[in-house]
Design an enzyme around this catalytic site. Sequence first.
Site, PDB file in Angstrom:
ATOM      1  N   CYS A  75      -3.972  59.483 -31.631  1.00  0.00           N
ATOM      2  CA  CYS A  75      -4.008  59.741 -30.194  1.00  0.00           C
ATOM      3  C   CYS A  75      -5.239  60.562 -29.800  1.00  0.00           C
ATOM      4  O   CYS A  75      -5.546  61.575 -30.444  1.00  0.00           O
ATOM      5  CB  CYS A  75      -2.734  60.484 -29.773  1.00  0.00           C
ATOM      6  SG  CYS A  75      -2.612  60.715 -27.980  1.00  0.00           S
ATOM      7  N   CYS A  79      -2.737  67.262 -26.205  1.00  0.00           N
ATOM      8  CA  CYS A  79      -1.521  67.969 -25.805  1.00  0.00           C
ATOM      9  C   CYS A  79      -1.140  68.987 -26.893  1.00  0.00           C
ATOM     10  O   CYS A  79      -0.874  68.611 -28.043  1.00  0.00           O
ATOM     11  CB  CYS A  79      -0.379  66.987 -25.594  1.00  0.00           C
ATOM     12  SG  CYS A  79      -0.772  65.632 -24.457  1.00  0.00           S
ATOM     13  N   CYS A  82       2.066  68.678 -29.237  1.00  0.00           N
ATOM     14  CA  CYS A  82       2.323  67.418 -29.934  1.00  0.00           C
ATOM     15  C   CYS A  82       1.680  67.373 -31.313  1.00  0.00           C
ATOM     16  O   CYS A  82       0.481  67.642 -31.466  1.00  0.00           O
ATOM     17  CB  CYS A  82       1.825  66.251 -29.085  1.00  0.00           C
ATOM     18  SG  CYS A  82       2.233  64.628 -29.780  1.00  0.00           S
ATOM     19  N   CYS A 119      14.790  53.362 -26.427  1.00  0.00           N
ATOM     20  CA  CYS A 119      13.518  53.873 -25.940  1.00  0.00           C
ATOM     21  C   CYS A 119      12.394  53.479 -26.893  1.00  0.00           C
ATOM     22  O   CYS A 119      12.430  53.835 -28.074  1.00  0.00           O
ATOM     23  CB  CYS A 119      13.571  55.387 -25.813  1.00  0.00           C
ATOM     24  SG  CYS A 119      14.889  55.983 -24.754  1.00  0.00           S
ATOM     25  N   CYS A 151      13.944  51.570 -22.075  1.00  0.00           N
ATOM     26  CA  CYS A 151      13.027  52.550 -21.499  1.00  0.00           C
ATOM     27  C   CYS A 151      11.755  52.537 -22.335  1.00  0.00           C
ATOM     28  O   CYS A 151      11.809  52.642 -23.563  1.00  0.00           O
ATOM     29  CB  CYS A 151      13.664  53.935 -21.502  1.00  0.00           C
ATOM     30  SG  CYS A 151      12.606  55.229 -20.791  1.00  0.00           S
ATOM     31  N   CYS A 211      11.921  57.937 -15.436  1.00  0.00           N
ATOM     32  CA  CYS A 211      12.469  58.974 -16.298  1.00  0.00           C
ATOM     33  C   CYS A 211      11.358  59.999 -16.504  1.00  0.00           C
ATOM     34  O   CYS A 211      10.278  59.653 -16.982  1.00  0.00           O
ATOM     35  CB  CYS A 211      12.908  58.374 -17.634  1.00  0.00           C
ATOM     36  SG  CYS A 211      13.370  59.597 -18.886  1.00  0.00           S
ATOM     37  N   ARG A 281      19.503  64.782 -19.445  1.00  0.00           N
ATOM     38  CA  ARG A 281      19.608  64.543 -20.880  1.00  0.00           C
ATOM     39  C   ARG A 281      19.125  65.742 -21.699  1.00  0.00           C
ATOM     40  O   ARG A 281      18.048  66.282 -21.441  1.00  0.00           O
ATOM     41  CB  ARG A 281      18.801  63.291 -21.254  1.00  0.00           C
ATOM     42  CG  ARG A 281      18.900  62.903 -22.712  1.00  0.00           C
ATOM     43  CD  ARG A 281      18.587  61.430 -22.918  1.00  0.00           C
ATOM     44  NE  ARG A 281      17.239  61.063 -22.544  1.00  0.00           N
ATOM     45  CZ  ARG A 281      16.907  60.521 -21.378  1.00  0.00           C
ATOM     46  NH1 ARG A 281      17.820  60.315 -20.441  1.00  0.00           N
ATOM     47  NH2 ARG A 281      15.654  60.195 -21.125  1.00  0.00           N
TER      48      ARG A 281
END
Length: 363
Positions: A75, A79, A82, A119, A151, A211, A281
């Site tokens: 990636c 972030c 992460c 998901c 999702c 979401c 959730r």
Amino acid sequence: MSTDTAALADHRSFAEMADVVLNGGQISRDDALRVLNTDDDQVLTLLDSAFRVRREHFGRSVQLYYLKNAKSGLCPEDCGYCSQAKGSEAAIDKYPMLNAERLMDGARKAFESKARTYCIVASGRGPSDREVDHVCNVVKGIKQEFGLHICACLGLLKPDQAERLKAAGVDRVNHNLNTSERFHDEIVSTHTFQDRLKTLDTCRDVGLELCAGMIVGMGETNEDVVDVALKLAELQVASIPINFLIPIEGAQLGRPVTLDPRYCLKVLAMFRLTNPTTELRIAGGREVNLRSMQAMGLYAANSMFVSDYLTTPGQAAMDDFNMIRDLGFEITAGDYESEKLLEQFQQATPDGCGSESNSACCG
């Protein structure tokens, strides 16, 4: 608001907050901050009020989600929370987009775990058109074979990509705000808060459900947490996942952090009172941060994951099933009832362990 009315609001009890919400009103920002700042000896009173709202809109039902990390690491985003981010030294698996067979296998496990929603999560700034086409083709097969609610969490999306996902049968897109607009630049520099809002707007425009949630424990203030709750209420998202930071060695925010489980319960209660009709959730980090108080979170939240998370394992699915049963709650998964699900699960997994490490993601 008159001075007298403001004074009453300042002293509004949690029960009175619930009354306001149940009568179609909204609690104030000050009310929301009071929830987070309340004394620990008021947590049970707070949860009772949150549960009144939860029960009105969701009864005793619990929605289960199953996650599959379709693409790990690799990636370019930075972030800080992460383990898959650029610059992270975390020891994780790194692989490109999984093939159709492995994604279908994840759907099969989701179905067998009686999850309503599967998901599909991919690391990266955003998907290539080829990756979107691949996900679309797999989703069509999943819908035909298992009929699961889908999702997709694929990063920043272009309008035509969102349209193709919708046409293929994707029901919902996850794209978390993660934190407040004020604090956003403290955790990531390679995209903006507005970039995230734009993707949510793009997905809404093509008819996808939204979401979006946050990660608690990154150094934000209570004001930041409330800002996210109120922004999500404004956006009227369909589902809000609340993640509690799991410090991962090698990630920028991998230093040890301790979240008080009672504070985590206050966060869940505040999100319930500010977003009364939205699916709430308990997501990544519940096992680490709520610990022995996990079950109490379901008095505010009405859904949870029954699987592992990004690059960290969750607890055994059997433990989740037992926790839900012990609460007297029911799993909502098609026409199945929780006792029937438990019986089937016990027969399928006699050792009582239904969780495996699948490098899934908290979204």
